[in-house]
Design an enzyme around this catalytic site. Structure first.
Site: not given
Length: 220
Positions: A103, A105, A133
């Site tokens: 991925k 970010r 989170d």
């Protein structure tokens, strides 16, 4: 059990404090002579201390629960490149194959799943991470894995921060189950969230430290 400011472990931008080092210094100044914690966000935080640090693995508490699920075709997954070492340890401990979610970010607490490294078609995926989170990464990864043909996706994360719209993301997302520990007090509830206790593990480590027995044998 949860080391606060663990994500502030390096200078990611100019004039940014390395607060994890500050917290380590505060502990030692207060007179602490040993630290026992679990799944530090970055292993190098142990080097911020000049005293012994026992960094336990969440895999120790998740292993029995994973085995009890009796999944037909389980595979371990790392939700990002940075968590490969943690996922590999778990995969080797359970004797399973591993895949990686790659991925990118864009900014804090936001992520975009880019690619799946490995074959997930017809597999029961178990994602491993140190903390969850907002659960954005986990939910997006679960959606990408199911799009590639995964039968089910569960996630195991030691620290359940679950801030912001985490519960909304979990309840409305493709993630089938989130397994966390009780290192943090939860501010909500969800039928998809399973909480395991770290108390027996910490109690055993404290007993071994007190009697000068091996802590390392817990990892083998």
């Amino acid at each position: 059990p949860y080391f606060g400011y663990a994500r502030q472990d390096r200078k990611a931008a100019p004039r940014v404090p390395i607060t994890a080092k500050l917290v380590a210094d505060m502990f030692e100044t207060a007179g602490i002579d040993r630290v026992v914690t679990i799944d530090l966000h970055a292993g190098q935080i142990q080097g911020f201390f000049d005293i012994p640090v026992d960094n336990l693995y969440g895999a120790i508490i998740f292993e029995e629960y994973i085995r009890s699920k009796n999944l037909s075709n389980p595979v371990i997954a790392s939700p990002d490149i940075g968590g490969v070492a943690r996922a590999r340890y778990f995969a080797e401990k359970l004797g399973l194959d591993m895949v990686i979610v790659d991925k990118r970010r864009e900014k804090a607490n936001e992520s975009e799943v880019m690619n799946i490294i490995g074959d997930v078609a017809g597999k029961d995926i178990i994602m491993i991470d140190d903390m969850v989170d907002t659960a954005g990464t986990m939910v997006k990864a679960a959606a990408a894995l199911k799009k590639r043909g995964a039968t089910s996706v569960m996630a195991c994360a030691t620290h359940g921060v679950l801030s912001g719209n985490a519960y909304e993301n979990i309840n409305n997302g493709e993630l089938d189950e989130l397994v966390i520990s009780n290192t943090l007090v939860l501010r909500g509830q969800s039928d998809k969230v399973k909480v395991l206790s770290v108390a027996p593990l910490f109690a055993e480590v404290i007993r071994r430290v007190y009697h000068n027995e091996s802590v390392n044998s817990l990892f083998s």
